[in-house]
Design a protein around this motif. Structure first.
Motif, PDB file in Angstrom:
ATOM      1  N   TRP A 211       0.845  -1.213   0.000  1.00 55.25           N
ATOM      2  CA  TRP A 211       0.000   0.000   0.000  1.00 55.25           C
ATOM      3  C   TRP A 211       0.868   1.246   0.000  1.00 55.25           C
ATOM      4  O   TRP A 211       0.530   2.263  -0.591  1.00 55.25           O
ATOM      5  N   LEU A 212       2.024   1.160   0.668  1.00 53.31           N
ATOM      6  CA  LEU A 212       2.935   2.300   0.762  1.00 53.31           C
ATOM      7  C   LEU A 212       3.581   2.604  -0.595  1.00 53.31           C
ATOM      8  O   LEU A 212       3.832   3.747  -0.935  1.00 53.31           O
ATOM      9  N   GLU A 213       3.807   1.550  -1.374  1.00 51.38           N
ATOM     10  CA  GLU A 213       4.512   1.732  -2.643  1.00 51.38           C
ATOM     11  C   GLU A 213       3.593   2.162  -3.775  1.00 51.38           C
ATOM     12  O   GLU A 213       4.052   2.434  -4.875  1.00 51.38           O
ATOM     13  N   GLN A 214       2.300   2.179  -3.512  1.00 52.33           N
ATOM     14  CA  GLN A 214       1.379   2.601  -4.566  1.00 52.33           C
ATOM     15  C   GLN A 214       1.500   4.108  -4.780  1.00 52.33           C
ATOM     16  O   GLN A 214       1.929   4.839  -3.909  1.00 52.33           O
ATOM     17  N   GLU A 215       1.102   4.547  -5.946  1.00 51.69           N
ATOM     18  CA  GLU A 215       1.135   5.987  -6.270  1.00 51.69           C
ATOM     19  C   GLU A 215      -0.283   6.506  -6.396  1.00 51.69           C
ATOM     20  O   GLU A 215      -0.980   6.128  -7.328  1.00 51.69           O
ATOM     21  N   PRO A 216      -0.799   7.330  -5.521  1.00 49.09           N
ATOM     22  CA  PRO A 216      -0.192   7.748  -4.256  1.00 49.09           C
ATOM     23  C   PRO A 216      -0.350   6.665  -3.197  1.00 49.09           C
ATOM     24  O   PRO A 216      -1.253   5.849  -3.300  1.00 49.09           O
TER      25      PRO A 216
END
Lengths: 211, 356
Positions: free
Chosen positions: B158-163
């Protein structure tokens, strides 16, 4: 780790998670969600059996050890109901006997807890791919059956003779009809079965006989 | 049982040893003042036999040596009688002392070996019952670990998704914290259990002990689809007991009940744990199952060491259970359950009467 775009786009399907441990189940659903997959969570095998499931490619992530009906019980039950889904087992113990039984009954993967995310996602994607190809094959077979059913009794007799390797003349002799009739009927059979060639027709019959 | 009776006779032991040491000078005086013809020295055997089992092997040898020395001294100091007869008598006495001491020491060594074996077996049985729990403990710890690893992976994704989806990251971090707490709770319970060894008596609330024990046995019970009913009188007084040992008693009985239920269909696997005030300042706890039950003729033997009905059992579980209950000043017994299964009872005094 970083999900490449093709990974996210390709997946249309549902992953069912059956695990009695709420925390593990939620974490799994979250992980699949983050990877762009739709997940549905069930806390027991019974809940899963009672649910209505849409007709789309799907696969099952199943905990082995659960109170009441275990993962292996559920797998057996699904096979008995002819509702086979590609199944990925997750378990705390790498117990050889259980994994052999699960794999023999058609599980596609057996993961030992705790497992790496990529291992699970790979297995889930393989499961979804297998289910969609199973579904395609099933619908092909259903269509073939329907076409075969549209043949009349005489056509079926002629088809059986031809596919077994007899010449038109031999089929005619065996059924007591003229060779011309066999040729005409053969054309009609090809059309009804939507076969492009005689080889295609033989393949179709082979598929029908297998199932 | 055997051990407890022996421990209980501590003052009797002291008396025996004292008697032995008083006898030695008395015999010496008697042997010295009487004629050579009277073989007073053979009575040293009494003192030696009294001391056997109370003194160490070395202690017994020293005592025997002392007796031999005193016999010779008497021989020299005796004023009257036939010297030759005296010499023969002293020789016979010394031979008797030597042979008796040798045989007594052999018995002592054999007894010590038997005792060692018993201690070892108790330890093995303890490890075995811990082994049965280990599977369930491993599962209890592995579950939160799996949730932690999976939540961690999910959070990273989830952290690596943009945004980045921070709400979902937070949700996963919360779950990681909760599951880490869950794992450490399991470990804390296991450590309480493993501490075992020395008996520490404290005021113990039975309801808490039952709850703790069931927590540990939970995975095993659930796996075997065993229903547990608890019926504990809320007004029961606390008991003075070693919490861990009491847990061991309960978990042994629950383990036995679960074993007995394995042959039953999953719909009717039931264990009932009850606790009531007994007639004299005591609490009576019962663990009842509707499993395969016990035959009446087995009721008396089943607390004996090595008595087992299980293929893989060594028959120490109930023996240990009984020795713990008795060390707490209680009793343990069993009845067949009506219409099927078995019911185990044990009592615990609510006033600490055991001086141990």
């Amino acid at each position: 780790m970083n999900s490449n775009p093709s990974e996210v786009v390709q997946d249309a399907g549902i992953v069912y998670i059956v695990d009695d441990d709420a925390s593990v189940g939620e974490a799994l659903a979250d992980l699949l969600g983050a990877a762009g997959l739709e997940a549905r969570l069930f806390s027991s095998a019974q809940d899963f059996l009672q649910s209505t499931r849409p007709d789309v490619p799907s696969c099952l992530v199943l905990d082995v050890r659960m109170p009441g009906m275990t993962g292996l019980d559920l797998q057996r039950q699904l096979i008995a109901l002819d509702l086979t889904l590609p199944t990925i087992f997750i378990t705390a113990h790498g117990d050889v006997q259980t994994s052999v039984r699960a794999m023999k009954a058609g599980a596609i993967e057996f993961l030992i807890k705790p497992f790496g995310d990529q291992d699970l996602l790979d297995a889930v994607r393989a499961g979804l791919a297998k289910d969609s190809s199973d579904r395609r094959e099933a619908s092909t077979i259903a269509a073939l059956r329907e076409r075969y059913a549209s043949l009349d009794a005489r056509e079926k007799e002629i088809l059986t003779g031809l596919v077994s390797g007899l010449l038109n003349k031999q089929v005619a002799g065996e059924l007591g009809i003229s060779e011309i009739t066999v040729k005409v009927r053969r054309g009609q059979i090809m059309k009804k079965m939507q076969a492009d060639s005689f080889a295609d027709l033989v393949r179709m019959m082979e598929t029908l006989r297998r199932t | 049982m055997d051990r407890i009776t022996r421990l209980g006779g501590r003052s009797a032991r002291r008396f025996r040893l004292g008697l032995a040491w008083v006898l030695v000078p008395c015999i010496f005086v008697f042997d010295t003042v009487t004629n050579y013809e009277i073989a007073g020295a053979v009575f040293y055997l009494v003192a030696i036999l009294l001391a056997v089992g109370l003194l160490s092997t070395r202690g017994v040898i020293i005592m025997a040596g002392l007796c031999v020395g005193l016999t010779l001294l008497s021989l020299a100091m005796t004023p009257r009688g036939n010297w030759n007869v005296g010499l023969i008598n002293a020789g016979i006495s010394i031979a008797a002392i030597g042979i008796t001491t040798f045989l007594a020491i052999r018995i002592l060594v054999a007894e010590a070996a038997a005792n060692n074996a018993r201690v070892q077996l108790t330890r093995i049985a303890r490890i075995t019952s811990l082994g049965a729990l280990t599977t369930s403990i491993a599962h209890e710890i592995n579950q939160p670990l799996t949730a932690i690893v999976t939540s961690g992976h999910a959070g990273l994704r989830w952290l690596e998704q943009e945004p980045a989806d921070l709400d979902k990251v937070r949700r996963n971090l919360d779950r990681i914290v909760a599951d880490a707490k869950r794992a450490s709770d399991v470990i804390a319970r296991v450590r309480t259990l493993a501490r075992g060894g020395v008996s520490i008596k404290e005021r113990v609330n039975l309801q808490d002990v039952v709850a703790d024990t069931l927590d540990l046995a939970q995975a095993d019970l659930r796996r075997n689809a065993v229903e547990v009913d608890i019926d504990i009188d809320a007004n029961l007084p606390d008991v003075m007991a070693d919490r861990v040992q009491l847990q061991q008693v309960l978990s042994n009985l629950i383990l036995n009940a679960t074993e007995a239920l394995k042959t039953e269909s999953a719909q009717r696997r039931n264990v009932e744990i009850r606790a009531r005030a007994g007639t004299h300042d005591e609490i009576v706890v019962s663990v009842k199952d509707n499993g395969s039950g016990v035959r009446p003729e087995m009721l008396d033997q089943m607390f004996d060491p090595f008595f087992t009905t299980k293929a893989a059992g060594i028959g120490m579980g109930l023996t240990i259970t009984r020795s713990i209950v008795e060390a707490h000043g209680g009793q343990i017994w069993a009845h067949p359950n009506d219409p099927r299964g078995a019911c185990f009872y044990f009592s615990l005094p609510t006033k600490d009467s055991s001086a141990a």
